[in-house]
Design a protein around this motif. Structure first.
Motif, PDB file in Angstrom:
ATOM      1  N   ILE A 144       0.842  -1.192   0.000  1.00  0.00           N
ATOM      2  CA  ILE A 144       0.000   0.000   0.000  1.00  0.00           C
ATOM      3  C   ILE A 144       0.878   1.243   0.000  1.00  0.00           C
ATOM      4  O   ILE A 144       1.649   1.460   0.945  1.00  0.00           O
ATOM      5  N   PRO A 145       0.789   2.079  -1.036  1.00  0.00           N
ATOM      6  CA  PRO A 145       1.602   3.305  -1.037  1.00  0.00           C
ATOM      7  C   PRO A 145       1.030   4.322  -0.050  1.00  0.00           C
ATOM      8  O   PRO A 145      -0.189   4.482   0.052  1.00  0.00           O
ATOM      9  N   TYR A 146       1.923   4.960   0.681  1.00  0.00           N
ATOM     10  CA  TYR A 146       1.481   6.005   1.620  1.00  0.00           C
ATOM     11  C   TYR A 146       1.365   7.305   0.837  1.00  0.00           C
ATOM     12  O   TYR A 146       2.270   8.125   0.801  1.00  0.00           O
ATOM     13  N   ILE A 147       0.219   7.442   0.157  1.00  0.00           N
ATOM     14  CA  ILE A 147      -0.088   8.655  -0.609  1.00  0.00           C
ATOM     15  C   ILE A 147      -1.509   9.082  -0.268  1.00  0.00           C
ATOM     16  O   ILE A 147      -2.343   8.270   0.139  1.00  0.00           O
ATOM     17  N   GLU A 148      -1.778  10.344  -0.463  1.00  0.00           N
ATOM     18  CA  GLU A 148      -3.062  10.940  -0.107  1.00  0.00           C
ATOM     19  C   GLU A 148      -4.243  10.279  -0.819  1.00  0.00           C
ATOM     20  O   GLU A 148      -5.325  10.144  -0.247  1.00  0.00           O
ATOM     21  N   ASP A 149      -4.059   9.869  -2.063  1.00  0.00           N
ATOM     22  CA  ASP A 149      -5.141   9.246  -2.823  1.00  0.00           C
ATOM     23  C   ASP A 149      -5.564   7.896  -2.244  1.00  0.00           C
ATOM     24  O   ASP A 149      -6.681   7.438  -2.488  1.00  0.00           O
ATOM     25  N   VAL A 150      -4.673   7.244  -1.510  1.00  0.00           N
ATOM     26  CA  VAL A 150      -4.957   5.909  -0.988  1.00  0.00           C
ATOM     27  C   VAL A 150      -5.255   5.940   0.512  1.00  0.00           C
ATOM     28  O   VAL A 150      -6.280   5.441   0.962  1.00  0.00           O
ATOM     29  N   VAL A 151      -4.359   6.509   1.300  1.00  0.00           N
ATOM     30  CA  VAL A 151      -4.520   6.511   2.759  1.00  0.00           C
ATOM     31  C   VAL A 151      -5.440   7.665   3.152  1.00  0.00           C
ATOM     32  O   VAL A 151      -5.110   8.833   2.957  1.00  0.00           O
ATOM     33  N   LYS A 152      -6.591   7.314   3.701  1.00  0.00           N
ATOM     34  CA  LYS A 152      -7.615   8.318   4.008  1.00  0.00           C
ATOM     35  C   LYS A 152      -7.659   8.701   5.486  1.00  0.00           C
ATOM     36  O   LYS A 152      -8.034   9.813   5.820  1.00  0.00           O
ATOM     37  N   GLU A 153      -7.311   7.773   6.364  1.00  0.00           N
ATOM     38  CA  GLU A 153      -7.407   8.056   7.790  1.00  0.00           C
ATOM     39  C   GLU A 153      -6.394   7.216   8.559  1.00  0.00           C
ATOM     40  O   GLU A 153      -6.234   6.027   8.283  1.00  0.00           O
ATOM     41  N   ILE A 154      -5.729   7.843   9.524  1.00  0.00           N
ATOM     42  CA  ILE A 154      -4.815   7.131  10.409  1.00  0.00           C
ATOM     43  C   ILE A 154      -5.170   7.521  11.835  1.00  0.00           C
ATOM     44  O   ILE A 154      -5.174   8.695  12.182  1.00  0.00           O
ATOM     45  N   ASP A 155      -5.472   6.514  12.650  1.00  0.00           N
ATOM     46  CA  ASP A 155      -5.752   6.732  14.069  1.00  0.00           C
ATOM     47  C   ASP A 155      -4.737   5.909  14.858  1.00  0.00           C
ATOM     48  O   ASP A 155      -4.919   4.700  15.063  1.00  0.00           O
ATOM     49  N   ILE A 156      -3.672   6.577  15.267  1.00  0.00           N
ATOM     50  CA  ILE A 156      -2.577   5.900  15.955  1.00  0.00           C
ATOM     51  C   ILE A 156      -3.048   5.312  17.281  1.00  0.00           C
ATOM     52  O   ILE A 156      -2.659   4.209  17.658  1.00  0.00           O
ATOM     53  N   ASP A 157      -3.876   6.040  18.014  1.00  0.00           N
ATOM     54  CA  ASP A 157      -4.346   5.554  19.317  1.00  0.00           C
ATOM     55  C   ASP A 157      -5.131   4.255  19.194  1.00  0.00           C
ATOM     56  O   ASP A 157      -5.015   3.366  20.039  1.00  0.00           O
ATOM     57  N   LYS A 158      -5.930   4.118  18.134  1.00  0.00           N
ATOM     58  CA  LYS A 158      -6.725   2.905  17.916  1.00  0.00           C
ATOM     59  C   LYS A 158      -5.987   1.886  17.048  1.00  0.00           C
ATOM     60  O   LYS A 158      -6.515   0.801  16.788  1.00  0.00           O
ATOM     61  N   LYS A 159      -4.783   2.249  16.560  1.00  0.00           N
ATOM     62  CA  LYS A 159      -3.991   1.391  15.668  1.00  0.00           C
ATOM     63  C   LYS A 159      -4.822   0.997  14.444  1.00  0.00           C
ATOM     64  O   LYS A 159      -4.860  -0.153  14.025  1.00  0.00           O
ATOM     65  N   LYS A 160      -5.499   2.001  13.865  1.00  0.00           N
ATOM     66  CA  LYS A 160      -6.419   1.761  12.746  1.00  0.00           C
ATOM     67  C   LYS A 160      -6.080   2.696  11.583  1.00  0.00           C
ATOM     68  O   LYS A 160      -5.880   3.892  11.776  1.00  0.00           O
ATOM     69  N   ILE A 161      -6.038   2.114  10.387  1.00  0.00           N
ATOM     70  CA  ILE A 161      -5.797   2.875   9.162  1.00  0.00           C
ATOM     71  C   ILE A 161      -6.915   2.542   8.176  1.00  0.00           C
ATOM     72  O   ILE A 161      -7.269   1.367   8.007  1.00  0.00           O
ATOM     73  N   VAL A 162      -7.466   3.567   7.534  1.00  0.00           N
ATOM     74  CA  VAL A 162      -8.504   3.371   6.518  1.00  0.00           C
ATOM     75  C   VAL A 162      -7.929   3.817   5.181  1.00  0.00           C
ATOM     76  O   VAL A 162      -7.352   4.905   5.073  1.00  0.00           O
ATOM     77  N   ILE A 163      -8.089   2.935   4.175  1.00  0.00           N
ATOM     78  CA  ILE A 163      -7.577   3.255   2.838  1.00  0.00           C
ATOM     79  C   ILE A 163      -8.697   3.153   1.807  1.00  0.00           C
ATOM     80  O   ILE A 163      -9.699   2.469   2.027  1.00  0.00           O
ATOM     81  N   GLU A 164      -8.485   3.838   0.702  1.00  0.00           N
ATOM     82  CA  GLU A 164      -9.348   3.661  -0.453  1.00  0.00           C
ATOM     83  C   GLU A 164      -8.653   2.669  -1.372  1.00  0.00           C
ATOM     84  O   GLU A 164      -7.520   2.896  -1.799  1.00  0.00           O
ATOM     85  N   VAL A 165      -9.339   1.570  -1.629  1.00  0.00           N
ATOM     86  CA  VAL A 165      -8.767   0.512  -2.467  1.00  0.00           C
ATOM     87  C   VAL A 165      -8.957   0.887  -3.925  1.00  0.00           C
ATOM     88  O   VAL A 165     -10.062   0.845  -4.428  1.00  0.00           O
ATOM     89  N   MET A 166      -7.877   1.239  -4.577  1.00  0.00           N
ATOM     90  CA  MET A 166      -7.925   1.583  -5.994  1.00  0.00           C
ATOM     91  C   MET A 166      -7.805   0.302  -6.815  1.00  0.00           C
ATOM     92  O   MET A 166      -7.319  -0.724  -6.320  1.00  0.00           O
ATOM     93  N   ASP A 167      -8.223   0.361  -8.069  1.00  0.00           N
ATOM     94  CA  ASP A 167      -8.141  -0.811  -8.955  1.00  0.00           C
ATOM     95  C   ASP A 167      -6.727  -1.351  -8.993  1.00  0.00           C
ATOM     96  O   ASP A 167      -5.753  -0.619  -9.176  1.00  0.00           O
ATOM     97  N   GLY A 168      -6.602  -2.669  -8.788  1.00  0.00           N
ATOM     98  CA  GLY A 168      -5.319  -3.340  -8.869  1.00  0.00           C
ATOM     99  C   GLY A 168      -4.485  -3.291  -7.612  1.00  0.00           C
ATOM    100  O   GLY A 168      -3.432  -3.940  -7.525  1.00  0.00           O
ATOM    101  N   LEU A 169      -4.915  -2.547  -6.612  1.00  0.00           N
ATOM    102  CA  LEU A 169      -4.095  -2.362  -5.405  1.00  0.00           C
ATOM    103  C   LEU A 169      -3.960  -3.644  -4.610  1.00  0.00           C
ATOM    104  O   LEU A 169      -2.899  -3.933  -4.053  1.00  0.00           O
ATOM    105  N   LEU A 170      -4.994  -4.441  -4.540  1.00  0.00           N
ATOM    106  CA  LEU A 170      -4.964  -5.656  -3.722  1.00  0.00           C
ATOM    107  C   LEU A 170      -4.840  -6.941  -4.527  1.00  0.00           C
ATOM    108  O   LEU A 170      -5.072  -8.015  -4.028  1.00  0.00           O
ATOM    109  N   SER A 171      -4.470  -6.807  -5.798  1.00  0.00           N
ATOM    110  CA  SER A 171      -4.374  -8.037  -6.617  1.00  0.00           C
ATOM    111  C   SER A 171      -2.982  -8.578  -6.649  1.00  0.00           C
ATOM    112  O   SER A 171      -2.066  -8.074  -6.176  1.00  0.00           O
TER     113      SER A 171
END
Length: 171
Positions: A144-171
């Motif tokens: 997962i590239p750490y870029i604005e288009d992909v990484v939408k939210e980071i919550d360090i306290d909850k150890k949670k990251i939300v990403i937008e899955v773009m075409d081909g990212l998880l294949s």
């Protein structure tokens, strides 16, 4: 107390107590500033040797350091393969969208609808942007590239990251 690696002493340099360090910090100017204290861990020792930096310069791909009270090559030869660390109290505050690697590691990554993708298990530095290795419970790792288009939210306290899955990212 938590410790964070800033470099590894790989050799001596010259005869006047200088050591050659492969740096693992993004902040060498701060970590290796004259007067800064670094803790040296040798082998399996639990108690570090606290060193005060007296000089810092770069040479090729290395940081060259000298420490207070260590004036000859003989005095620093035993430092070889030692790990230089700082405590959590020596870490600087970062800008809003910057994080230390240890804060991102082990975070759980979710897509926009809340489906778990995996856990961050490694961070690769590519030059352009960092790439996170996200390992699911089953199957192969995702990168997962750490870029604005992909990484939408980071919550360090909850150890949670939300990403937008773009075409081909998880294949």
């Amino acid at each position: 107390m938590n410790w964070y690696n800033v470099g590894k002493i790989v050799n001596t340099h010259g005869i006047l107590g200088e050591v050659r360090v492969i740096s693992t910090t993004d902040f060498p100017e701060e970590r290796y500033a004259i007067g800064n204290k670094l803790s040296l861990f040798l082998g399996d020792t639990k108690t570090p040797l606290v060193l005060t930096v007296t000089s810092h310069r770069q040479h090729k791909n290395f940081d060259l350091l000298k420490f207070e009270g260590f004036l000859t090559i003989e005095m620093v030869q035993g430092f070889r393969n030692g790990i230089l660390k700082v405590t959590e109290y020596q870490l600087s505050d970062l800008e809003g969208d910057e994080y230390y690697f240890h804060e991102i590691m082990d975070c759980t990554v979710y897509d926009l609808v809340g489906q778990e993708i995996g856990v961050v298990t490694d961070i690769l530095q590519t030059g352009a942007n960092d790439v996170w290795t996200v390992t699911p419970t089953k199957g192969k790792a995702h990168y997962i590239p750490y870029i604005e288009d992909v990484v939408k939210e980071i919550d360090i306290d909850k150890k949670k990251i939300v990403i937008e899955v773009m075409d081909g990212l998880l294949s």
